[in-house]
Design a protein around this motif. Structure first.
Motif, PDB file in Angstrom:
ATOM      1  N   ASP A   1       0.936  -1.140  -0.103  1.00 43.86           N
ATOM      2  CA  ASP A   1       0.315   0.229  -0.214  1.00 43.86           C
ATOM      3  C   ASP A   1       1.119   1.063  -0.051  1.00 43.86           C
ATOM      4  O   ASP A   1       1.379   1.590   0.653  1.00 43.86           O
ATOM      5  CB  ASP A   1      -0.843  -0.172   1.354  1.00 43.86           C
ATOM      6  N   ILE A   2      -0.136   2.243  -1.289  1.00 41.96           N
ATOM      7  CA  ILE A   2       1.707   3.330  -1.031  1.00 41.96           C
ATOM      8  C   ILE A   2       0.572   4.144  -0.377  1.00 41.96           C
ATOM      9  O   ILE A   2      -0.765   4.794  -1.486  1.00 41.96           O
ATOM     10  CB  ILE A   2       2.271   3.479  -2.495  1.00 41.96           C
ATOM     11  N   ASP A   3       0.467   4.976   0.521  1.00 38.62           N
ATOM     12  CA  ASP A   3      -0.695   6.323   0.643  1.00 38.62           C
ATOM     13  C   ASP A   3      -0.165   7.619  -0.283  1.00 38.62           C
ATOM     14  O   ASP A   3       1.460   8.827  -0.240  1.00 38.62           O
ATOM     15  CB  ASP A   3      -0.146   6.529   2.065  1.00 38.62           C
ATOM     16  N   LYS A   4      -0.505   7.865  -1.105  1.00 40.40           N
ATOM     17  CA  LYS A   4      -0.133   9.206  -2.289  1.00 40.40           C
ATOM     18  C   LYS A   4      -0.350  10.228  -1.120  1.00 40.40           C
ATOM     19  O   LYS A   4       0.209  11.377  -1.460  1.00 40.40           O
ATOM     20  CB  LYS A   4      -1.276   9.074  -2.962  1.00 40.40           C
ATOM     21  N   ASP A   5      -1.341  10.244  -0.336  1.00 45.26           N
ATOM     22  CA  ASP A   5      -1.584  11.922   0.754  1.00 45.26           C
ATOM     23  C   ASP A   5      -0.224  11.717   1.360  1.00 45.26           C
ATOM     24  O   ASP A   5      -0.049  12.936   1.882  1.00 45.26           O
ATOM     25  CB  ASP A   5      -3.060  11.690   1.313  1.00 45.26           C
ATOM     26  N   VAL A   6       0.595  11.022   1.787  1.00 45.91           N
ATOM     27  CA  VAL A   6       1.554  11.047   3.097  1.00 45.91           C
ATOM     28  C   VAL A   6       2.728  10.836   1.587  1.00 45.91           C
ATOM     29  O   VAL A   6       3.843  11.419   1.827  1.00 45.91           O
ATOM     30  CB  VAL A   6       2.007   9.970   3.935  1.00 45.91           C
ATOM     31  N   CYS A   7       2.692  10.670   0.637  1.00 44.44           N
ATOM     32  CA  CYS A   7       4.474  10.299   0.234  1.00 44.44           C
ATOM     33  C   CYS A   7       4.691  11.963  -0.038  1.00 44.44           C
ATOM     34  O   CYS A   7       4.454  13.059  -0.877  1.00 44.44           O
ATOM     35  CB  CYS A   7       4.231   9.833  -1.247  1.00 44.44           C
ATOM     36  N   ILE A   8       5.940  11.682   0.257  1.00 47.71           N
ATOM     37  CA  ILE A   8       6.893  13.397  -1.210  1.00 47.71           C
ATOM     38  C   ILE A   8       7.954  12.516  -1.955  1.00 47.71           C
ATOM     39  O   ILE A   8       8.575  14.024  -1.886  1.00 47.71           O
ATOM     40  CB  ILE A   8       7.426  13.843   0.685  1.00 47.71           C
ATOM     41  N   GLY A   9       7.836  12.121  -2.257  1.00 48.96           N
ATOM     42  CA  GLY A   9       8.398  11.473  -3.648  1.00 48.96           C
ATOM     43  C   GLY A   9       9.925  12.019  -3.409  1.00 48.96           C
ATOM     44  O   GLY A   9      10.742  12.023  -4.145  1.00 48.96           O
ATOM     45  N   ALA A  10      10.642  11.115  -2.135  1.00 51.64           N
ATOM     46  CA  ALA A  10      11.643  10.926  -1.472  1.00 51.64           C
ATOM     47  C   ALA A  10      12.360   9.980  -2.558  1.00 51.64           C
ATOM     48  O   ALA A  10      13.682   9.577  -2.588  1.00 51.64           O
ATOM     49  CB  ALA A  10      11.996  10.281  -0.578  1.00 51.64           C
TER      50      ALA A  10
ATOM     51  N   GLY B   1      13.397  -2.884  -8.772  1.00 53.20           N
ATOM     52  CA  GLY B   1      12.189  -3.491  -9.653  1.00 53.20           C
ATOM     53  C   GLY B   1      10.824  -3.481  -9.127  1.00 53.20           C
ATOM     54  O   GLY B   1      10.092  -4.694  -9.944  1.00 53.20           O
ATOM     55  N   VAL B   2       9.944  -3.375  -8.346  1.00 51.41           N
ATOM     56  CA  VAL B   2       8.642  -2.840  -8.438  1.00 51.41           C
ATOM     57  C   VAL B   2       8.524  -1.265  -7.972  1.00 51.41           C
ATOM     58  O   VAL B   2       7.609  -1.103  -7.824  1.00 51.41           O
ATOM     59  CB  VAL B   2       8.842  -3.648  -6.597  1.00 51.41           C
ATOM     60  N   PHE B   3       9.433  -0.528  -7.099  1.00 51.25           N
ATOM     61  CA  PHE B   3       8.563   0.357  -6.967  1.00 51.25           C
ATOM     62  C   PHE B   3       9.445   1.173  -7.689  1.00 51.25           C
ATOM     63  O   PHE B   3      10.710   0.867  -8.666  1.00 51.25           O
ATOM     64  CB  PHE B   3       9.292   1.307  -6.038  1.00 51.25           C
ATOM     65  N   SER B   4       8.589   2.857  -8.843  1.00 48.09           N
ATOM     66  CA  SER B   4       8.932   3.454  -9.745  1.00 48.09           C
ATOM     67  C   SER B   4       8.181   4.779  -9.077  1.00 48.09           C
ATOM     68  O   SER B   4       7.765   4.973  -8.214  1.00 48.09           O
ATOM     69  CB  SER B   4       8.844   3.531 -10.759  1.00 48.09           C
ATOM     70  N   GLN B   5       8.508   6.366  -9.811  1.00 51.96           N
ATOM     71  CA  GLN B   5       8.033   7.561  -9.847  1.00 51.96           C
ATOM     72  C   GLN B   5       7.480   7.658 -10.355  1.00 51.96           C
ATOM     73  O   GLN B   5       7.964   7.959 -11.898  1.00 51.96           O
ATOM     74  CB  GLN B   5       9.140   8.431  -9.164  1.00 51.96           C
TER      75      GLN B   5
ATOM     76  N   GLY C   1       6.621   6.839   5.667  1.00 51.71           N
ATOM     77  CA  GLY C   1       6.345   6.013   5.981  1.00 51.71           C
ATOM     78  C   GLY C   1       5.322   6.362   5.908  1.00 51.71           C
ATOM     79  O   GLY C   1       4.288   5.544   5.759  1.00 51.71           O
ATOM     80  N   ALA C   2       5.065   6.765   3.816  1.00 52.08           N
ATOM     81  CA  ALA C   2       3.968   5.808   2.679  1.00 52.08           C
ATOM     82  C   ALA C   2       3.585   5.132   2.778  1.00 52.08           C
ATOM     83  O   ALA C   2       2.770   4.292   2.087  1.00 52.08           O
ATOM     84  CB  ALA C   2       4.363   7.109   2.160  1.00 52.08           C
ATOM     85  N   ILE C   3       5.001   4.142   3.013  1.00 53.90           N
ATOM     86  CA  ILE C   3       4.823   2.689   1.787  1.00 53.90           C
ATOM     87  C   ILE C   3       3.897   1.553   3.322  1.00 53.90           C
ATOM     88  O   ILE C   3       4.793   1.671   4.250  1.00 53.90           O
ATOM     89  CB  ILE C   3       5.648   2.125   1.259  1.00 53.90           C
ATOM     90  N   THR C   4       3.230   0.807   2.999  1.00 53.22           N
ATOM     91  CA  THR C   4       3.654  -0.063   3.733  1.00 53.22           C
ATOM     92  C   THR C   4       2.968  -1.699   3.009  1.00 53.22           C
ATOM     93  O   THR C   4       2.849  -1.575   2.492  1.00 53.22           O
ATOM     94  CB  THR C   4       1.991  -0.358   5.400  1.00 53.22           C
ATOM     95  N   VAL C   5       3.704  -2.876   3.843  1.00 50.92           N
ATOM     96  CA  VAL C   5       3.160  -3.941   3.864  1.00 50.92           C
ATOM     97  C   VAL C   5       2.769  -4.702   5.131  1.00 50.92           C
ATOM     98  O   VAL C   5       3.565  -4.834   5.776  1.00 50.92           O
ATOM     99  CB  VAL C   5       5.069  -4.784   2.826  1.00 50.92           C
ATOM    100  N   PRO C   6       1.528  -4.435   4.529  1.00 43.99           N
ATOM    101  CA  PRO C   6       1.118  -5.503   5.569  1.00 43.99           C
ATOM    102  C   PRO C   6       1.641  -7.153   6.036  1.00 43.99           C
ATOM    103  O   PRO C   6       1.499  -7.372   4.368  1.00 43.99           O
ATOM    104  CB  PRO C   6      -0.485  -5.403   5.636  1.00 43.99           C
ATOM    105  N   GLU C   7       1.179  -7.974   6.795  1.00 48.06           N
ATOM    106  CA  GLU C   7       1.282  -8.836   7.080  1.00 48.06           C
ATOM    107  C   GLU C   7       0.487  -9.584   6.961  1.00 48.06           C
ATOM    108  O   GLU C   7      -0.756  -9.650   7.264  1.00 48.06           O
ATOM    109  CB  GLU C   7       1.880  -9.875   8.235  1.00 48.06           C
ATOM    110  N   THR C   8       0.981 -11.005   6.430  1.00 45.82           N
ATOM    111  CA  THR C   8      -0.535 -12.415   6.165  1.00 45.82           C
ATOM    112  C   THR C   8      -0.439 -12.990   6.700  1.00 45.82           C
ATOM    113  O   THR C   8       0.566 -13.374   6.993  1.00 45.82           O
ATOM    114  CB  THR C   8      -0.811 -12.477   4.305  1.00 45.82           C
ATOM    115  N   ALA C   9      -1.726 -12.567   7.344  1.00 46.94           N
ATOM    116  CA  ALA C   9      -2.139 -14.510   8.238  1.00 46.94           C
ATOM    117  C   ALA C   9      -1.741 -15.750   7.208  1.00 46.94           C
ATOM    118  O   ALA C   9      -1.750 -15.887   6.212  1.00 46.94           O
ATOM    119  CB  ALA C   9      -3.148 -14.412   8.175  1.00 46.94           C
ATOM    120  N   GLY C  10      -0.614 -16.951   7.449  1.00 46.95           N
ATOM    121  CA  GLY C  10      -0.109 -18.163   6.694  1.00 46.95           C
ATOM    122  C   GLY C  10      -0.926 -19.326   7.447  1.00 46.95           C
ATOM    123  O   GLY C  10      -1.758 -20.069   7.986  1.00 46.95           O
TER     124      GLY C  10
END
Length: 66
Positions: free
Chosen positions: A4-13, A22-26, A57-66
């Motif tokens: 999850d990327i919170d676009k309202d929090v992201c500052i473009g660092a 290989g996963v993220f871009s701008q 902290g604009a990016i979260t990767v929630p833990e998934t139940a296994g």
């Protein structure tokens, strides 16, 4: 894995794109985005590190139940 990327929090660092290119871009405005087809992280071991590297902290990767 869900990323999850919170676009309202992201500052473009760009730390996510530097850490896991290989996963993220701008987008054209400089804000974090997921590369097409990589929305699930594509098994990249650096995804969680990229989330930790985000200075606002604009990016979260929630833990998934296994």
């Amino acid at each position: 894995m869900r990323i999850d990327i919170d676009k309202d929090v992201c500052i473009g660092a760009g730390q996510c794109a530097l850490t896991a290119p290989g996963v993220f871009s701008q987008d054209d405005d400089g804000y974090s985005t997921l590369l097409p087809g990589r929305e699930d992280g594509a098994g990249d071991p650096m995804v969680r590190e990229a989330a930790r590297a985000c200075p606002v902290g604009a990016i979260t990767v929630p833990e998934t139940a296994g």
